[in-house]
Scaffold this motif. Structure first.
Motif, PDB file in Angstrom:
ATOM      1  N   UNK A 125      60.627  70.437  35.131  1.00 28.02           N
ATOM      2  CA  UNK A 125      61.974  69.888  35.237  1.00 28.02           C
ATOM      3  C   UNK A 125      62.577  70.188  36.604  1.00 28.02           C
ATOM      4  N   UNK A 126      62.199  71.329  37.169  1.00 25.77           N
ATOM      5  CA  UNK A 126      62.692  71.704  38.503  1.00 25.77           C
ATOM      6  C   UNK A 126      61.853  71.109  39.632  1.00 25.77           C
ATOM      7  N   UNK A 127      60.843  70.304  39.290  1.00 23.19           N
ATOM      8  CA  UNK A 127      60.048  69.640  40.317  1.00 23.19           C
ATOM      9  C   UNK A 127      58.779  70.352  40.712  1.00 23.19           C
ATOM     10  N   UNK A 128      58.392  71.378  39.965  1.00 23.30           N
ATOM     11  CA  UNK A 128      57.137  72.070  40.263  1.00 23.30           C
ATOM     12  C   UNK A 128      55.968  71.276  39.675  1.00 23.30           C
ATOM     13  N   UNK A 129      54.890  71.167  40.456  1.00 25.21           N
ATOM     14  CA  UNK A 129      53.704  70.427  40.026  1.00 25.21           C
ATOM     15  C   UNK A 129      52.471  71.294  40.243  1.00 25.21           C
TER      16      UNK A 129
END
Length: 237
Positions: free
Chosen positions: A152-156
């Motif tokens: 959700x925070x953009x970590x991949x």
């Protein structure tokens, strides 16, 4: 909340690292070491020390300190093909013990070209990685739930050194999403950040937030690998 002493990296932080890439020699570094200390090393130390205070106050089971959690600017070139003596980035880890040997970490990387935050399990032993893969297959819903705050925070997930084929023992898996996870050699996620995050206390806030939202994922991994490590240590005694 304790007042922070960290006020950001210096204005010359990234220019210094960029210049260091061109001046890979000890004479230049020592002539300009005061810039490194004032703009990079000391701010990083304050960031790490202040983060440790925040983590303790919120009872998050992670810690760090400037002596054991930070990486040297000098490269170990003994077995490296590339013999440049200095890294062109500064970095640090946050773990349960505050040392670099623990699994389940937060990672900070500051570089002129690629600054990022990361979290997860890197360079696991083969028995730890296998146990982690088995846990993903057995408890995929729980694993996905643990990941959701991070994604959700953009970590991949990092694809570094991912396998091209399914690892042995998992040939019966057909779900493409699970197969992608099983082929990862490192269970780490990262998110790039822009130069403006080096100003003020933004990175301190970002790392505090990451430590908080990463707890479900880190806890999932610790529950998997801690028994594996304990059994291995007992066998080796």
């Amino acid at each position: 909340m304790t007042d922070t002493s960290y006020t950001g990296f210096g204005d010359k932080a990234l220019p210094f690292l960029k210049a260091l890439g061109f001046h890979q020699n000890r004479e230049w570094f020592h002539e300009n070491k005061y810039i490194f200390e004032a703009n990079l090393n000391e701010p990083r130390g304050r960031l790490i020390d202040d983060l440790a205070v925040r983590l303790a106050e919120t009872k998050i089971p992670l810690t760090c300190n400037r002596k054991t959690s930070t990486f040297r600017i000098n490269r170990d070139v003994r077995f490296a093909k590339e013999k440049h003596p200095y890294n062109t980035h500064v970095s640090a880890v946050v773990t349960r013990s505050g040392t670099k040997k623990d699994q389940g970490l937060l990672y900070l990387h500051v570089s002129p070209d690629d600054s990022f935050l990361a979290v997860g399990f890197h360079s696991m032993e083969s028995d730890e990685l296998r146990a982690f893969r088995e846990a993903i297959v057995a408890r995929k819903d729980q694993f996905d739930a643990a990941l959701k705050p991070l994604t959700t925070l953009g970590f991949v997930f990092d694809q570094e050194n991912s396998l091209k084929r399914t690892p042995r023992g998992f040939e019966d898996i057909t779900d493409p999403a699970i197969l992608d996870l099983l082929r990862l050699k490192h269970l780490t996620l990262s998110r790039r950040f822009s130069e403006d995050r080096l100003k003020g206390t933004a990175l301190l806030d970002d790392l505090t937030e990451l430590a908080t939202v990463a707890q479900p994922f880190l806890s999932f991994g610790w529950r998997v690998i801690d028994p594996v490590r304990a059994a291995r240590d007992e066998k080796n005694q």
